[in-house]
Design an enzyme around this catalytic site. Structure first.
Site, PDB file in Angstrom:
ATOM      1  CG  HIS A 591      -1.719   1.231   1.421  1.00 32.70           C
ATOM      2  ND1 HIS A 591      -3.073   1.297   1.164  1.00 32.70           N
ATOM      3  CD2 HIS A 591      -1.371   2.486   1.851  1.00 32.70           C
ATOM      4  CE1 HIS A 591      -3.509   2.522   1.411  1.00 32.70           C
ATOM      5  NE2 HIS A 591      -2.488   3.259   1.843  1.00 32.70           N
ATOM      6  CD  GLU A 592       1.880   3.521   3.716  1.00 29.34           C
ATOM      7  OE1 GLU A 592       2.145   4.632   3.226  1.00 29.34           O
ATOM      8  OE2 GLU A 592       0.832   3.293   4.344  1.00 29.34           O
TER       9      GLU A 592
END
Length: 892
Positions: A591-592
């Protein structure tokens, strides 16, 4: 062995069209001229004047080999000065024709702009920006890269920034329509918690606009309630007894395994993709042979930053402690899975896993088009395209012994191409009550419980023991405890057992307190959710008794025993705090990293600020990347998938840190475009994460719709299989959408990508998926800067809904099998009310109703099956566009 290097980036010059001197371009001047001419030819259609498009700066461009598209990104200029976030994107096919074009250029800029003469110098602008950000005054500021005001100047760090400070004269569009002359300044404070892009008035130095390039994943239910019992310096973990012997090996949770809760740890050998990481993950000089023994290489440098001070940028491979793999590059470390394990015991394993997954993201996404040319993250760009010098700094267990400690979060900072992004992964904490059942023997033992945020702390009240009494407030739902208790005499001096729901927690605790309870126990009403720190920390007025929460399952066991007349005794001695390491939650890592992808690809790699409008979907793309990277071949779309369940101490079936689990089943995930800007249930869809959740829901549906058509390909670097086709469309959609996109921009970009990549072979599927979530034909986003002006539509284009025999895929039934009722939905339009029938296999009509098409598109219709005999039936919809039938199983 070389520990440092200065990358050599080959530059392909393209004359005076470039906004930034020396920017690597693969396109010929002729192609760039074509893009500029295409923009100018559409002046009137874009509502612009000739002067608005007469002098655009080309900030970046590249060609995708797999589809032949050339992407050119331009920024508007007036009087030679660029206008902030005034971006045009022009996309040319292999024949040089315009495939797509968008513009956020300012109309009639000449009438809106002030003279391009600043009152402050660039150096004074840095000082003004520092004051506005409450930073110390810069010291010994000196020019490191000279340039004109319009081209930009770079200063040294001045003792206040991790990176050199670029300053550039620009025009800033104001809400009044005026173009204000500003200095655009970027400062990266030394604690790395923010990465400020600010604009100060070029005459007064007043702060006019600011944007943080650090994007966070916050999840905080309460403040830390126990002291940190953590070592101040890392202690490398002891290696496992049986270490892998093959060279270039990593002991990790491999690709598709989301966390230690989702699958086994494995040794992976030679995982680097030679097509995009040709010299492996430990290359640092662009030549054959590994150059780094640590978790460092061309794509990623992973290390610990527990004190949040290992952010110095004096040399490339710096930072905190990083484990070494030895001469054979074997990266292995012990892992203690106990919830009580100190984070330092698993530090080596955490850094190795972070390094592995960050490199996976690089390799897989490069295969799908996040390439060197488009601005990906590499120290050395082997192709000579793009800027290079921007490997990801991935920091494990970041800031846990800083003051204050960083917890329950993760973030990613994405500057423009040529500057290093930074991923900061944190520990996540959970404070639990030390509670156990002491009687009866059949229930005796510890239970999972958490303390309320607003009641007196058990650390102050001391241990509490007593018998549980289920409350009765005399209403039709007596165990909710929302009214004065009718069994107050029984509750007095005991522990009140109360069901969650209807009224807020403070009311429940107050009613128990008035009745004389010594403590309250709230039974969670969500069986998929673990107990959590509940209530608002500000609601402390009048609270005199402590309160804890237990799970739905434990509450049911207590209530069953009490109903049988058995005494249930509870003992609560205090609280303790446990920690989970986000470095083992691979969905969060993906996600990051995904924030870097969406920020680099939207508006071109030289613009890092195109995703700051209200309706932007950055969190949604990142969730999709995390889900996609952790999908197993045996998964199905209807199964719910949470985000961050490991980090947030939930089971793999928990909702994680989103309003619901992701699922193609609307009964699990009912979100639609209509949610945006509103409050639905307990969630306000006005912040970036809930907005992104709605967008990711549609992307997740698209992924599974394409898998249904093309199958799942376990080779995630491949080009076939519905999953790979879906990711390719999403990546190309990022390139094809405008700066400051909204939901409909994003949908249209994916449709365009399918048109280019697949000759629109999947357009019907794409329309069906987005129409199902309210982004159908006729939907409008209004302004992408507003969350309240969209038009929601669940309709399909006429060409997809005009057939007489319509596909059953256009009809949704859930739950299926059904018990007491089944919900019927379709996106098919109808000029007349839709006839909804339930028909037996013998052709007998069991029920019939007339329902509007709008209702069927938005909320659906209910068919009552409670009194219907079990078996297989047909649901038949008759619309003005045709008939749809689908089987439903009724089970009682």
């Amino acid at each position: 062995m070389k520990s440092t290097f200065t990358p050599t980036v080959r530059v392909l010059a393209t004359a005076a069209l470039l906004a930034v001197p020396g920017l690597a371009m693969a396109q010929s001047a002729a192609l760039l001229d074509q893009a500029r001419n295409a923009l100018q030819a559409r002046t009137s259609a874009l509502g612009l004047k000739k002067t608005d498009v007469s002098d655009p700066a080309i900030t970046s461009s590249f060609t995708d080999d797999y589809n032949g598209l050339t992407h050119v990104y331009l920024r508007q200029r007036y009087q030679g000065v660029e206008i902030y976030n005034a971006v045009a994107d022009v996309h040319l096919n292999a024949a040089g024709q315009v495939a797509s074009l968008h513009s956020t250029f300012v109309a009639n800029a000449a009438a809106q702009a002030r003279p391009a003469t600043p009152g402050l110098t660039a150096e004074q602008a840095v000082a003004a920006a520092a004051r506005a950000l409450n930073l110390a005054a810069p010291q010994n500021l000196r020019v490191t890269k000279a340039g004109t005001a319009a081209a930009g100047t770079e200063f040294s760090t001045g003792g206040i920034s991790l990176e050199p400070i670029p300053v550039k004269l620009m025009y800033l569009p104001m809400p009044t329509g005026e173009l204000r002359l500003v200095w655009d300044v970027t400062i990266y404070p030394r604690d790395a918690r923010n990465y400020w892009s600010v604009r100060v008035d070029a005459s007064s130095g007043a702060l006019l606009d600011q944007h943080d390039l650090v994007i966070r994943e916050p999840f905080t239910m309460t403040a830390l309630t126990a002291p940190l019992a953590l070592a101040s310096t890392p202690t490398p973990a002891a290696p496992t007894a049986a270490r892998p012997t093959a060279g270039n090996s990593y002991n990790v949770w491999p690709i598709t395994v989301e966390s230690p809760n989702h699958g086994a740890r494995q040794v992976v050998t030679d995982p680097a993709d030679p097509a995009v990481s040709p010299y492996g993950w430990h290359d640092v000089d662009g030549k054959p042979g590994a150059d780094s023994l640590r978790t460092a290489g061309n794509n990623v440098y992973a290390y610990e930053d527990r004190n949040n001070r290992n952010n110095s940028t004096t040399e490339l491979w710096r930072g905190g402690y990083a484990p070494k793999g030895g001469a054979n590059q074997i990266f292995d470390a012990a892992f203690n899975s106990a919830v009580t394990a100190a984070p330092t015991a698993n530090l080596d394993a955490a850094i190795i896993n972070l390094f592995y997954w960050s490199n996976l993201m690089h390799d897989v996404m490069a295969r799908k088009g996040f390439t060197e040319a488009s601005g990906n993250f590499q120290a050395f760009n082997y192709s000579g395209q793009g800027r290079g010098n921007d490997a990801v700094f991935a920091e494990a267990q970041d800031g846990i012994i800083a003051s204050p400690p960083d917890l329950n979060n993760a973030n990613f900072a994405t500057p423009a191409d040529g500057r290093n992004p930074r991923m900061q992964m944190y520990l996540w904490d959970r404070t639990v009550a030390l509670a156990s059942v002491t009687a009866p023997a059949s229930l005796a033992g510890p239970i999972d419980a958490t303390e309320a945020a607003f009641t007196p702390k058990l650390s102050k009240t001391g241990p509490i023991s007593g018998n549980l009494v289920l409350v009765n407030d005399g209403t039709t739902a007596p165990t909710l405890g929302c009214s004065p208790l009718t069994n107050a005499a029984a509750v007095n001096g005991n522990i009140a057992l109360i069901d969650r729901g209807t009224c807020n927690f403070t009311v429940k605790i107050q009613q128990a307190q008035v009745a004389g309870a010594k403590m309250a126990v709230i039974v969670n009403n969500n069986p998929e959710q673990a107990p959590y720190t509940f209530g608002a920390a500000t609601d402390t007025a009048g609270m005199r008794i402590p309160a804890i929460m237990v799970s739905t399952a434990d509450g049911a066991r207590f209530k069953t025993a009490l109903a049988a007349g058995t005494t249930v005794s509870l003992n609560v001695t205090g609280t303790t705090t446990y920690y989970r390491d986000g470095d083992f939650d691979n969905g969060i890592i993906a996600h990051e990293y995904g924030h870097g992808i969406s920020n680099r690809l939207t508006g071109g790699a030289a613009t890092a600020t195109c995703l700051r409008n209200a309706e932007q979907m950055g969190e949604g793309w990142s969730d999709f990347f995390g889900l996609w990277m952790t999908t197993k071949p045996t998964d199905v779309g209807t199964t719910g998938r949470g985000i961050g369940t490991y980090a947030s101490f939930e089971s793999i079936t928990g909702p994680g840190i989103r309003p619901t689990r992701y699922s193609t089943d609307m009964a699990i995930n009912p979100s639609t475009y209509n949610y945006v800007g509103k409050t639905v249930g307990n969630t306000a869809y006005t912040a970036s994460h809930p907005i992104g959740y709605v967008w990711a829901s549609a992307l997740w549906d698209l992924n599974w719709a394409l898998i249904a058509k093309y199958g799942y390909n376990a080779d995630l670097r491949g080009t076939t299989g519905g999953n790979n086709i879906a990711l390719q469309l999403v990546i190309d959609g990022l390139k094809l959408q405008p700066c400051a996109p909204g939901f409909i921009d994003g949908r249209n970009a994916i449709l365009k990508a399918d048109s280019v990549n697949n000759k629109a072979a999947n357009s019907a599927i794409i329309w069906q998926v987005f129409a199902r979530r309210g982004m159908g034909f006729g939907a409008s986003q209004g302004s992408s800067g507003s969350l309240t002006d969209q038009t929601v539509s669940f309709a399909l284009p006429a060409v997809l809904s005009s057939r007489q025999q319509l596909s059953e895929k256009l009809l949704e039934l859930y739950p299926n099998p059904a018990n007491s009722q089944v919900v019927v939905r379709t996106q098919v339009s109808s000029a007349a009310p839709v006839q909804v029938e339930l028909v037996s296999l013998l052709g007998q009509r069991v029920s019939v109703q007339q329902v509007s098409a709008a209702r069927l598109q938005q909320e659906g219709a209910l068919i009552n099956t409670a009194d219907v005999a079990g078996g297989v039936y047909i649901v038949r919809l008759t619309t003005s566009e045709g008939t749809i039938t689908k089987k439903v199983v009724v089970q009682h």
